[in-house]
Design a protein around this motif. Structure first.
Motif, mmCIF file in Angstrom:
data_model
loop_
_atom_site.group_PDB
_atom_site.id
_atom_site.type_symbol
_atom_site.label_atom_id
_atom_site.label_comp_id
_atom_site.label_asym_id
_atom_site.label_seq_id
_atom_site.Cartn_x
_atom_site.Cartn_y
_atom_site.Cartn_z
ATOM 1 N N GLY A 18 0.816 -1.218 0.000
ATOM 2 C CA GLY A 18 0.000 0.000 0.000
ATOM 3 C C GLY A 18 0.846 1.263 0.000
ATOM 4 N N VAL A 22 0.937 3.984 -3.223
ATOM 5 C CA VAL A 22 0.524 5.380 -3.028
ATOM 6 C C VAL A 22 1.709 6.323 -3.188
ATOM 7 N N TYR A 23 2.880 5.921 -2.709
ATOM 8 C CA TYR A 23 4.066 6.767 -2.878
ATOM 9 C C TYR A 23 4.424 6.906 -4.360
ATOM 10 N N THR A 26 1.826 9.386 -5.811
ATOM 11 C CA THR A 26 1.800 10.767 -5.322
ATOM 12 C C THR A 26 3.171 11.373 -5.088
ATOM 13 N N ILE A 31 1.269 11.233 2.694
ATOM 14 C CA ILE A 31 0.032 10.678 2.140
ATOM 15 C C ILE A 31 0.142 9.159 2.045
ATOM 16 N N ALA A 32 1.267 8.678 1.560
ATOM 17 C CA ALA A 32 1.471 7.232 1.423
ATOM 18 C C ALA A 32 1.402 6.540 2.781
ATOM 19 N N GLY A 34 -0.151 7.616 5.495
ATOM 20 C CA GLY A 34 -1.522 7.687 5.999
ATOM 21 C C GLY A 34 -2.420 6.635 5.383
ATOM 22 N N VAL A 35 -2.378 6.540 4.070
ATOM 23 C CA VAL A 35 -3.197 5.547 3.377
ATOM 24 C C VAL A 35 -2.739 4.137 3.756
ATOM 25 N N ALA A 36 -1.427 3.939 3.817
ATOM 26 C CA ALA A 36 -0.884 2.614 4.115
ATOM 27 C C ALA A 36 -1.175 2.180 5.547
ATOM 28 N N ILE A 38 -4.092 3.186 7.306
ATOM 29 C CA ILE A 38 -5.533 3.030 7.486
ATOM 30 C C ILE A 38 -6.103 1.837 6.715
ATOM 31 N N GLU A 39 -5.887 1.807 5.422
ATOM 32 C CA GLU A 39 -6.502 0.767 4.595
ATOM 33 C C GLU A 39 -6.030 -0.633 4.968
#
Length: 74
Positions: A18, A22-23, A26, A31-32, A34-36, A38-39
């Motif tokens: 993840g 995302v990295y 973006t 951001i990477a 955070g997403v990595a 939570i999801e």
């Protein structure tokens, strides 16, 4: 105990993938991360209960739902 170990290794792998995806999209570490966080955290919990649910049904019983196990396909 095995289910817990599988869940933890799955979570680690999922976090890594993840974050990398995302990295790559973006270029932003924050951001990477955070997403990595939570999801995969949510998905790891879902995976644990998914494994528990599948463990309740023997392979034989799945035939009622149209599933064929590899040894039954020959």
């Amino acid at each position: 105990m095995r289910d817990l170990a599988k869940t933890l290794t799955y979570g680690t792998l999922h976090f890594t993938v993840g974050f990398a995806v995302v990295y790559a999209l973006t270029g932003e570490v924050a951001i990477a991360a955070g997403v990595a966080l939570i999801e995969p955290a949510i998905n790891t919990v879902v995976f644990y209960f998914h494994e528990k649910a599948w463990a309740r049904y023997p392979a034989k019983a799945l035939g009622r739902f149209g599933f064929r196990m590899p040894q039954q396909m020959a």
